[in-house]
Design a protein around this motif. Structure first.
Motif, PDB file in Angstrom:
ATOM      1  N   VAL B 249      58.148  67.700  26.837  1.00 40.51           N
ATOM      2  CA  VAL B 249      57.559  68.813  27.570  1.00 40.51           C
ATOM      3  C   VAL B 249      56.087  68.489  27.847  1.00 40.51           C
ATOM      4  O   VAL B 249      55.388  67.987  26.965  1.00 40.51           O
ATOM      5  CB  VAL B 249      57.661  70.113  26.740  1.00 40.51           C
ATOM      6  CG1 VAL B 249      57.185  71.303  27.540  1.00 40.51           C
ATOM      7  CG2 VAL B 249      59.075  70.333  26.242  1.00 40.51           C
ATOM      8  N   ALA B 250      55.647  68.715  29.066  1.00 38.63           N
ATOM      9  CA  ALA B 250      54.226  68.581  29.383  1.00 38.63           C
ATOM     10  C   ALA B 250      53.606  69.961  29.187  1.00 38.63           C
ATOM     11  O   ALA B 250      54.129  70.950  29.683  1.00 38.63           O
ATOM     12  CB  ALA B 250      54.043  68.110  30.813  1.00 38.63           C
ATOM     13  N   ILE B 251      52.517  70.019  28.444  1.00 35.11           N
ATOM     14  CA  ILE B 251      51.941  71.329  28.145  1.00 35.11           C
ATOM     15  C   ILE B 251      50.455  71.364  28.482  1.00 35.11           C
ATOM     16  O   ILE B 251      49.818  70.331  28.662  1.00 35.11           O
ATOM     17  CB  ILE B 251      52.153  71.721  26.665  1.00 35.11           C
ATOM     18  CG1 ILE B 251      51.615  70.618  25.727  1.00 35.11           C
ATOM     19  CG2 ILE B 251      53.636  71.953  26.376  1.00 35.11           C
ATOM     20  CD1 ILE B 251      51.601  71.034  24.271  1.00 35.11           C
ATOM     21  N   ARG B 252      49.941  72.563  28.562  1.00 35.15           N
ATOM     22  CA  ARG B 252      48.554  72.780  28.951  1.00 35.15           C
ATOM     23  C   ARG B 252      47.997  73.986  28.215  1.00 35.15           C
ATOM     24  O   ARG B 252      47.503  74.925  28.842  1.00 35.15           O
ATOM     25  CB  ARG B 252      48.573  73.072  30.463  1.00 35.15           C
ATOM     26  CG  ARG B 252      47.413  72.513  31.221  1.00 35.15           C
ATOM     27  CD  ARG B 252      47.504  72.948  32.657  1.00 35.15           C
ATOM     28  NE  ARG B 252      46.184  72.972  33.208  1.00 35.15           N
ATOM     29  CZ  ARG B 252      45.518  71.895  33.591  1.00 35.15           C
ATOM     30  NH1 ARG B 252      46.074  70.724  33.518  1.00 35.15           N
ATOM     31  NH2 ARG B 252      44.310  72.010  34.067  1.00 35.15           N
ATOM     32  N   PRO B 253      48.075  73.961  26.891  1.00 31.75           N
ATOM     33  CA  PRO B 253      47.600  75.137  26.154  1.00 31.75           C
ATOM     34  C   PRO B 253      46.069  75.205  26.133  1.00 31.75           C
ATOM     35  O   PRO B 253      45.402  74.244  26.513  1.00 31.75           O
ATOM     36  CB  PRO B 253      48.147  74.896  24.738  1.00 31.75           C
ATOM     37  CG  PRO B 253      48.212  73.410  24.612  1.00 31.75           C
ATOM     38  CD  PRO B 253      48.541  72.896  26.000  1.00 31.75           C
ATOM     39  N   ILE B 265      49.619  56.491  24.692  1.00 30.89           N
ATOM     40  CA  ILE B 265      49.413  56.899  26.082  1.00 30.89           C
ATOM     41  C   ILE B 265      50.503  57.865  26.566  1.00 30.89           C
ATOM     42  O   ILE B 265      50.228  58.823  27.277  1.00 30.89           O
ATOM     43  CB  ILE B 265      49.282  55.640  26.988  1.00 30.89           C
ATOM     44  CG1 ILE B 265      48.868  56.021  28.396  1.00 30.89           C
ATOM     45  CG2 ILE B 265      50.552  54.811  27.019  1.00 30.89           C
ATOM     46  CD1 ILE B 265      48.357  54.832  29.212  1.00 30.89           C
ATOM     47  N   GLN B 266      51.754  57.627  26.122  1.00 32.30           N
ATOM     48  CA  GLN B 266      52.840  58.508  26.573  1.00 32.30           C
ATOM     49  C   GLN B 266      52.735  59.901  25.954  1.00 32.30           C
ATOM     50  O   GLN B 266      53.190  60.880  26.529  1.00 32.30           O
ATOM     51  CB  GLN B 266      54.210  57.915  26.218  1.00 32.30           C
ATOM     52  CG  GLN B 266      54.504  56.585  26.857  1.00 32.30           C
ATOM     53  CD  GLN B 266      54.158  55.424  25.939  1.00 32.30           C
ATOM     54  OE1 GLN B 266      53.537  55.580  24.901  1.00 32.30           O
ATOM     55  NE2 GLN B 266      54.566  54.226  26.344  1.00 32.30           N
ATOM     56  N   HIS B 267      52.163  59.965  24.765  1.00 26.59           N
ATOM     57  CA  HIS B 267      51.970  61.277  24.144  1.00 26.59           C
ATOM     58  C   HIS B 267      50.839  62.014  24.866  1.00 26.59           C
ATOM     59  O   HIS B 267      50.991  63.172  25.253  1.00 26.59           O
ATOM     60  CB  HIS B 267      51.656  61.133  22.656  1.00 26.59           C
ATOM     61  CG  HIS B 267      51.571  62.447  21.942  1.00 26.59           C
ATOM     62  ND1 HIS B 267      52.686  63.090  21.446  1.00 26.59           N
ATOM     63  CD2 HIS B 267      50.519  63.278  21.711  1.00 26.59           C
ATOM     64  CE1 HIS B 267      52.307  64.252  20.909  1.00 26.59           C
ATOM     65  NE2 HIS B 267      50.997  64.389  21.070  1.00 26.59           N
ATOM     66  N   LEU B 268      49.731  61.301  25.074  1.00 23.32           N
ATOM     67  CA  LEU B 268      48.566  61.917  25.724  1.00 23.32           C
ATOM     68  C   LEU B 268      48.919  62.445  27.107  1.00 23.32           C
ATOM     69  O   LEU B 268      48.418  63.487  27.531  1.00 23.32           O
ATOM     70  CB  LEU B 268      47.423  60.903  25.842  1.00 23.32           C
ATOM     71  CG  LEU B 268      46.806  60.450  24.519  1.00 23.32           C
ATOM     72  CD1 LEU B 268      45.685  59.455  24.792  1.00 23.32           C
ATOM     73  CD2 LEU B 268      46.267  61.648  23.754  1.00 23.32           C
ATOM     74  N   ALA B 269      49.779  61.710  27.820  1.00 17.60           N
ATOM     75  CA  ALA B 269      50.113  62.112  29.184  1.00 17.60           C
ATOM     76  C   ALA B 269      50.647  63.537  29.234  1.00 17.60           C
ATOM     77  O   ALA B 269      50.435  64.237  30.216  1.00 17.60           O
ATOM     78  CB  ALA B 269      51.141  61.147  29.778  1.00 17.60           C
ATOM     79  N   GLY B 270      51.311  63.977  28.192  1.00 12.76           N
ATOM     80  CA  GLY B 270      51.891  65.322  28.233  1.00 12.76           C
ATOM     81  C   GLY B 270      50.985  66.397  27.689  1.00 12.76           C
ATOM     82  O   GLY B 270      51.308  67.579  27.784  1.00 12.76           O
ATOM     83  N   VAL B 271      49.857  66.025  27.090  1.00 15.40           N
ATOM     84  CA  VAL B 271      49.025  67.037  26.441  1.00 15.40           C
ATOM     85  C   VAL B 271      47.558  67.020  26.889  1.00 15.40           C
ATOM     86  O   VAL B 271      46.784  67.882  26.516  1.00 15.40           O
ATOM     87  CB  VAL B 271      49.069  66.911  24.891  1.00 15.40           C
ATOM     88  CG1 VAL B 271      50.506  66.986  24.399  1.00 15.40           C
ATOM     89  CG2 VAL B 271      48.427  65.623  24.406  1.00 15.40           C
ATOM     90  N   ASN B 272      47.186  66.016  27.701  1.00 13.38           N
ATOM     91  CA  ASN B 272      45.756  65.900  27.997  1.00 13.38           C
ATOM     92  C   ASN B 272      45.244  66.949  28.975  1.00 13.38           C
ATOM     93  O   ASN B 272      44.058  67.007  29.250  1.00 13.38           O
ATOM     94  CB  ASN B 272      45.380  64.469  28.426  1.00 13.38           C
ATOM     95  CG  ASN B 272      46.106  64.037  29.667  1.00 13.38           C
ATOM     96  OD1 ASN B 272      46.817  64.844  30.281  1.00 13.38           O
ATOM     97  ND2 ASN B 272      45.957  62.789  30.060  1.00 13.38           N
ATOM     98  N   GLY B 273      46.111  67.827  29.442  1.00 10.09           N
ATOM     99  CA  GLY B 273      45.642  68.970  30.226  1.00 10.09           C
ATOM    100  C   GLY B 273      45.212  70.127  29.328  1.00 10.09           C
ATOM    101  O   GLY B 273      44.742  71.150  29.821  1.00 10.09           O
ATOM    102  N   SER B 274      45.351  69.976  28.020  1.00  5.66           N
ATOM    103  CA  SER B 274      44.962  71.043  27.086  1.00  5.66           C
ATOM    104  C   SER B 274      43.457  71.284  27.207  1.00  5.66           C
ATOM    105  O   SER B 274      42.692  70.337  27.357  1.00  5.66           O
ATOM    106  CB  SER B 274      45.286  70.642  25.641  1.00  5.66           C
ATOM    107  OG  SER B 274      46.616  70.232  25.513  1.00  5.66           O
ATOM    108  N   LYS B 275      43.039  72.551  27.106  1.00  4.47           N
ATOM    109  CA  LYS B 275      41.616  72.827  27.287  1.00  4.47           C
ATOM    110  C   LYS B 275      40.810  72.258  26.123  1.00  4.47           C
ATOM    111  O   LYS B 275      39.763  71.661  26.329  1.00  4.47           O
ATOM    112  CB  LYS B 275      41.388  74.317  27.455  1.00  4.47           C
ATOM    113  CG  LYS B 275      41.953  74.774  28.800  1.00  4.47           C
ATOM    114  CD  LYS B 275      41.702  76.211  29.160  1.00  4.47           C
ATOM    115  CE  LYS B 275      42.459  76.542  30.440  1.00  4.47           C
ATOM    116  NZ  LYS B 275      43.752  77.200  30.203  1.00  4.47           N
TER     117      LYS B 275
END
Ligand SMILES: Cc1cc2nc3c(=O)[nH]c(=O)nc-3n(C[C@H](O)[C@H](O)[C@H](O)COP(=O)(O)OP(=O)(O)OC[C@H]3O[C@@H](n4cnc5c(N)ncnc54)[C@H](O)[C@@H]3O)c2cc1C
Lengths: 246, 317
Positions: B249-253, B265-275
Motif C-alpha cells: 500500500v502506498a500511504i501519505r499519513p 528504496i522500495q519501502h521508501l517509495a510507498g511512504v515518502n509522501g508522509s508529512k
C-alpha cells in the motif's frame, strides 16, 4: 477457460528516476525494465495455476513498442502460452484500456486479469476502464480467485476489510497481494519462450484524453533531527508543537 | 464549472475521504453536487453543505458498492446535472468506479490527485509518479474531466452550511456480483491504512511476531493504524494488508513512525509522501534516516515503550 493477462513494463524498483527535455520526458538511459510486479506476481501466476489445475490457455497482452518484447518473453518464460503486442506507445490509461478491450472483445476471454496498479503511475485505472468497454463486472483489488465451472469465487479488499464475492464469467479483475506467489522462470521455460507465438497488432483508433505536461522531483528533505532514547517526552512535544501532527 | 462528487459511506457515515473529495471540488467548481447511495441519514447528507456541496442526490434503493451499479448511477446524475467534472476519492470504491465512469462519459481521468487543478491553461492535475519518487502534471483535454483525489493528501475544510437532499429517480443497472460474505470488521476500529493520518510501522528489526505488542501499544496510544515492511508480511508475521511500500500500500499519513525498518528504496517509495517521518533504528547508518524528520538511534524494544509512555502522558495532560 481462456485467460487474458494484461502486462505492463515498469522500471526496476531500484531505478533512479530522472527526466530530460525540460522535465517533460522520462529519462530511460540506464533503466532496466521488469514486468510490473502486480501483473507478474499475482495476475499472471494465478492464471497459470488455474490453467494447470483446470485447463485452458493463458494469453498475455501489452500495449507498447517493440522494445517491450523482452519483458513479454519473460512472461512467456514464466508459463504464458502466447503473447499479443499492440504496437503503440502506452501514453494514456484510457488509450491502453481501449486497445486491450478492442482485442478482448473479439476473442471471448473468460477472465481478464490485470495487476491492481503499475508501480510507475499507481493509477489503478486500466482494469475499471477495460471492464467498462466490455460491459463486464469488475472485481477490484482481488486477493483470491477460485473457479468452479463458470462461477468464480473471489476475495477482495474493501474499506471494511475483506469481502467474499461470487461472479459468473466473463469478468475483469485487478489483482492485489495474496492472490499468488512469485514464480522464477526455469531454463526450460526460458528456452520454450523463444518459440512461443508473439503476435503484433496495429492499434485501433481511439481517443486520448490526457497528456503529461511535465514532471517534477520532490524537494529535498530537511536534515533529520536526532533525539536520544531517553528524550521521548521531547519528541512528543516536537510532534505536537513543531510538526503539528499530533 | 459544475462538479459532481461521489460520496461513499461505511457503517452509516460518510467516509472522511469523501469530505476531502467534496472540499476538493468546491475549490475549483462554482456548483458542487454530491451523489451517494443508501445508508446515511438525511441530516448527515445535508451537513455535507459544510464542505461545499449545494445539493445531494441519494439513491436509497442502491445498497451495495458494485462498480457497474454505481457507474450507472453516477453517469446518470452527471448527465442530468450537466456536470463538467466528476470527482472521486482514490479509495477502494474510487479505484473500481472512476475509470468506469470516465469511459462511459468519454472523459479523461487523473487518479491520485495531490493538488487542486491548475486551470490557468486548461485543466492540469498533479499526481505522484514512479511510486512517489516524482510528480507528474497531467492535463485532461476532454470536455468532461474526471479526477480521483488521493486520500489524506489535501484535507477537508469545514466552512459550515447545509445542502439540499433529494432522491434519485432514474434507473440503476443491476449488480452481477454477489457478496457471499461481507467484510470482517477491521481490527480495533483504527482507520484503514490508505486513509490513516497516523501510522506506526515495524520491520524485521522486531525479530518475531510475538514482539508486536509494543508496536500495537504505541498505535493504540496514538490512535494510529499499524503497518509493516514487505518481508514481515511475506513471512507471515503480519497480515498482507499491512505491507506498505512500492509493491504494497502506498500511504501519505501526517505521521509515519518506522521501527526496525532499514528504509530500502522500495519501502521508501510507498511512504515518502508522509508529512513527518520518525525513524527508530539501532544502526546509525540505516538509509531510512536520510528520509527522516526525527531520528532515534536506539533499540526498538527500549524506545517504543518509552515513546508510548510519553504519548500517554501527553494525552492525559
Ligand atoms: C521488486 C521488489 C519490491 C519490493 N517492494 C517492497 C515494498 O513494497 N515494501 C517493503 O517494505 N519492501 C519491499 N521490498 C523489499 C526491500 O528491498 C527490503 O528488503 C525490505 O523493505 C526490508 O525490510 P526491513 O526493513 O523490515 O528488514 P531489514 O532490511 O532486514 O532491516 C531491518 C532493520 O531493523 C534494524 N534493527 C534490527 N534490530 C533492531 C532493533 N532491536 N531495534 C531497532 N532497529 C533494529 C536493522 O538495523 C535494520 O535496519 C521489495 C523488494 C523488491 C526486490
Amino acid at each position: 477457460m481462456k485467460f487474458l493477462v494484461c502486462i505492463s513494463k515498469a522500471p526496476d524498483t531500484t531505478s533512479k528516476i530522472d527526466f530530460t527535455d525540460n522535465a517533460t520526458k522520462f529519462n530511460e538511459a540506464g533503466i532496466q525494465y521488469i514486468i510490473n510486479p502486480y501483473d507478474e506476481w499475482y495476475a499472471l501466476v494465478r492464471a497459470l495455476e488455474l490453467k494447470e489445475s483446470s485447463g485452458g490457455e493463458v494469453t498475455i497482452i501489452t500495449v507498447g513498442p517493440q522494445a517491450d518484447e523482452p519483458v513479454m518473453r519473460k512472461a512467456l518464460a514464466i508459463g504464458a502460452d502466447k503473447a499479443v503486442r499492440i504496437n503503440a506507445e502506452a501514453t494514456d490509461s484510457g488509450f491502453v484500456a481501449n486497445q486491450i478491450a478492442d482485442y478482448a472483445a473479439k476473442e471471448n476471454f473468460d477472465i481478464v486479469l490485470c495487476g491492481k496498479e503499475t508501480i510507475n503511475y499507481n493509477s489503478s485505472q486500466v482494469p475499471a476502464m477495460i471492464a467498462a468497454h466490455l460491459d463486464y463486472p469488475l472485481i477490484s483489488l482481488a486477493t483470491k480467485l477460485d473457479i468452479n465451472g463458470s462461477t468464480a469465487t473471489l476475495q477482495r479488499d474493501g474499506a471494511g476489510g475483506e469481502e467474499t464475492v461470487e461472479v459468473q464469467t466473463p469478468f475483469v479483475l485487478s489483482a492485489a497481494k495474496g492472490m499468488a506467489e512469485q514464480r522464477i522462470p526455469n531454463m526450460k521455460g526460458i528456452m520454450a519462450a523463444r518459440t512461443k507465438p508473439l503476435e503484433v497488432i496495429e492499434p485501433t483508433g481511439s481517443d486520448v484524453h490526457t497528456q503529461v505536461v511535465s514532471y517534477e522531483m520532490p524537494s529535498g528533505k530537511a536534515e533529520c533531527k536526532y533525539l536520544e532514547p531517553d528524550q521521548m517526552d521531547q519528541l512528543v512535544e516536537l510532534l505536537h508543537t513543531e510538526a503539528k501532527v499530533i | 464549472m459544475k462538479a459532481l462528487v461521489f460520496a461513499d459511506s461505511k457503517d452509516g457515515s460518510i467516509v472522511k475521504s469523501s469530505f476531502e473529495a467534496i472540499s476538493y471540488a468546491s475549490k475549483f467548481a462554482s456548483e458542487v453536487t454530491v451523489v451517494t447511495y443508501a445508508g446515511v441519514s438525511d441530516d448527515q447528507l445535508s451537513a455535507l453543505g459544510a464542505y461545499g456541496a449545494q445539493k445531494v442526490i441519494k439513491a436509497s434503493s442502491l445498497s451495495d458498492n458494485d462498480s457497474q451499479a454505481l457507474t450507472s448511477l453516477v453517469c446518470s446524475v452527471a448527465q442530468s446535472e450537466g456536470s463538467e467534472a466528476v470527482v472521486f476519492s482514490q479509495d477502494f470504491t474510487g479505484k473500481a468506479v472512476a475509470g468506469r465512469v470516465a469511459v462511459k462519459l468519454n472523459a479523461g481521468l487523473v487518479s491520485g490527485a495531490i493538488d487542486y487543478p491548475d486551470t490557468s491553461s486548461g485543466f492540469t492535475v498533479k499526481k505522484m509518479a514512479f511510486s512517489g519518487k516524482a510528480f507528474a502534471h497531467v492535463k485532461i483535454t476532454s470536455p468532461i474531466k474526471v479526477v480521483s483525489v488521493l486520500p489524506n493528501a489535501l484535507g477537508a475544510e469545514n466552512k459550515g452550511g447545509s445542502a439540499s437532499v433529494t432522491e434519485f429517480s432514474g434507473q440503476i443497472e443491476g449488480s452481477k456480483v454477489k457478496i457471499t460474505q461481507s467484510a470482517q470488521a477491521s481490527s480495533g476500529g483504527a482507520a484503514p491504512l490508505p486513509e490513516a493520518e497516523l501510522v506506526v510501522s515495524a520491520g524485521r528489526g522486531l525479530k518475531g511476531p510475538e514482539n508486536w505488542g509494543i508496536v500495537e501499544d504505541l498505535a493504540n496510544a496514538l490512535g494510529a493504524t499499524t503497518a509493516c515492511s514487505r518481508p514481515v508480511a511475506d513471512i507471515g508475521w503480519r497480515p498482507h494488508h499491512e505491507h506498505v511500500g512500492q509493491t504494497g500500500v502506498a500511504i501519505r499519513p501526517n505521521l509515519y513512525i518506522a521501527a526496525g525498518i532499514s528504509g530500502a528504496i522500495q519501502h521508501l517509495a510507498g511512504v515518502n509522501g508522509s508529512k513527518v517521518i520518525v525513524v527508530i533504528n539501532t544502526d546509525p547508518e540505516a538509509p531510512f534516516f536520510k528520509a527522516a524528520d526525527y531520528g532515534i538511534v536506539g533499540d526498538a524494544f527500549d524506545v517504543l515503550p518509552k515513546l508510548t509512555e510519553a504519548v500517554k502522558k501527553f494525552k492525559a495532560s
